[in-house]
Design an enzyme around this catalytic site. Structure first.
Site, short mmCIF file in Angstrom:
data_model
loop_
_atom_site.label_atom_id
_atom_site.label_comp_id
_atom_site.label_asym_id
_atom_site.label_seq_id
_atom_site.Cartn_x
_atom_site.Cartn_y
_atom_site.Cartn_z
N HIS A 14 1.00 -1.17 -0.02
CA HIS A 14 0.19 -0.05 -0.01
C HIS A 14 0.82 1.24 -0.11
O HIS A 14 0.62 2.12 -0.62
CB HIS A 14 -0.84 -0.01 1.30
CG HIS A 14 -1.72 -1.11 1.46
ND1 HIS A 14 -1.52 -2.10 2.39
CD2 HIS A 14 -3.09 -1.43 0.80
CE1 HIS A 14 -2.64 -2.85 2.18
NE2 HIS A 14 -3.42 -2.73 1.34
N GLY A 124 -3.00 -1.68 -7.40
CA GLY A 124 -1.65 -2.60 -7.34
C GLY A 124 -1.78 -3.88 -8.27
O GLY A 124 -2.94 -4.36 -8.31
N ARG A 164 -3.49 -10.96 4.26
CA ARG A 164 -3.62 -12.25 4.53
C ARG A 164 -2.48 -12.99 5.08
O ARG A 164 -2.41 -14.07 5.66
CB ARG A 164 -4.17 -13.30 3.28
CG ARG A 164 -5.51 -12.63 3.06
CD ARG A 164 -6.05 -13.38 1.83
NE ARG A 164 -7.35 -12.84 1.65
CZ ARG A 164 -8.32 -13.56 1.06
NH1 ARG A 164 -7.92 -14.81 0.41
NH2 ARG A 164 -9.47 -13.22 1.03
#
Ligand code: AMP
Length: 262
Positions: A14, A124, A164
């Site tokens: 990010h 992304g 995750r």
């Protein structure tokens, strides 16, 4: 104005989008919203890490001007009944395994584009299918916004950064490096001149078999804009995969550029 939509739990992936926006736009806005309608399973939504304070610090550190973090009620009041479908693209790859996921993504991104008057939005390439879905939506619905795509940020061992990853056991975290090794193996074989997808698949699966707990959801070679499967790598092609480890589903992809035929 540059917009970086996220679901929070911000990491270096990010950060790279935010830093690029900071570099290219006089005003940068990050959105943090865990979008309930893109989750096909309740447990996944409940387990999604929420790290508001650390996220705010990261945004401040990059120099983001504003964060938009709406409530679920703001985004989806009880009467809301309009959803965006990107037919075809939404049903392939991850769409086969996560019904409704891309309707949720396209709908929330369309709403964010209407709420935030941004000129440019950053996404992304780690979520390759998402970039294809959003680019198609922007073109089909004439959104007056430019989409800029950013490369995948990886851990030193090659694993693509993802919220995750923290849900993997230590053993599965080690095994998960197989995704990148598998994609690299394919890319190396293409550089050596191999073009046939069935042969490339054999090399990829051989690599994957080194991770005893890997459960393959899909491994596909697709045209980057239509996401339709190809059987030869004669044009730029994306190899995309989803693999589960102990119920944690990871995705990754790589662009294969075959170069001119020799
Ligand atoms: P998310 O919070 O997972 O919805 O991701 C928000 C944005 O960050 C999306 O455009 C993602 O594709 C992007 N992103 C997530 N992980 C990475 C990564 N490892 N490298 C580059 N971009 C990423």
């Amino acid at each position: 104005m540059g917009l970086v939509p996220t679901m929070g739990n911000l990491h270096a992936g990010h950060r790279s989008l935010l830093a690029r926006a900071r570099n290219e736009c006089p005003f940068v806005i990050a959105t943090i919203f865990v979008n309930p309608i893109q989750f096909d399973n309740r447990e996944d939504l409940d387990k999604y890490p929420r790290t508001w304070e650390a996220d705010v610090r990261l945004c401040q550190d990059v120099g983001v001007d504003a964060i938009f973090a709406p409530s679920i009620e703001t985004m989806y009041p009880p009467q809301s009944s309009t959803f965006v479908e990107v037919k075809g693209l939404q049903d392939l790859l991850c769409g086969r395994h996560r019904p409704g996921h891309f309707v949720g993504v396209a709908t929330v991104v369309a709403k964010l584009f209407n709420i935030v008057p941004a000129d440019v939005a950053y996404f992304g390439l780690k979520d390759f299918q998402q970039t294809a879905v959003i680019q198609r939506m922007v073109s089909d619905l004439n959104f007056p916004i430019e989409i800029r795509l950013c490369p995948t940020v990886r851990e030193p061992d090659g694993l693509a950064m993802s919220s995750r990853n923290s849900r993997l056991s230590a053993d599965h975290r080690r095994q998960a490096t197989v995704l990148y090794r598998m994609l690299r193996r394919v890319s190396d074989k293409v550089s050596e001149g191999l073009r046939d997808v069935s042969q490339l698949r054999r090399y990829a699966l051989e690599e994957l078999s080194s991770a005893p707990d890997a459960v393959l959801d899909y491994l596909e070679w697709v045209d980057p804009s239509t996401l339709l499967a190809v059987d030869k790598v004669h044009q730029p092609t994306v190899v995309a995969t989803a693999v589960q480890f102990g119920g944690v589903r990871l995705i990754d992809n790589m662009l294969l550029e075959p170069g001119s035929p020799s």
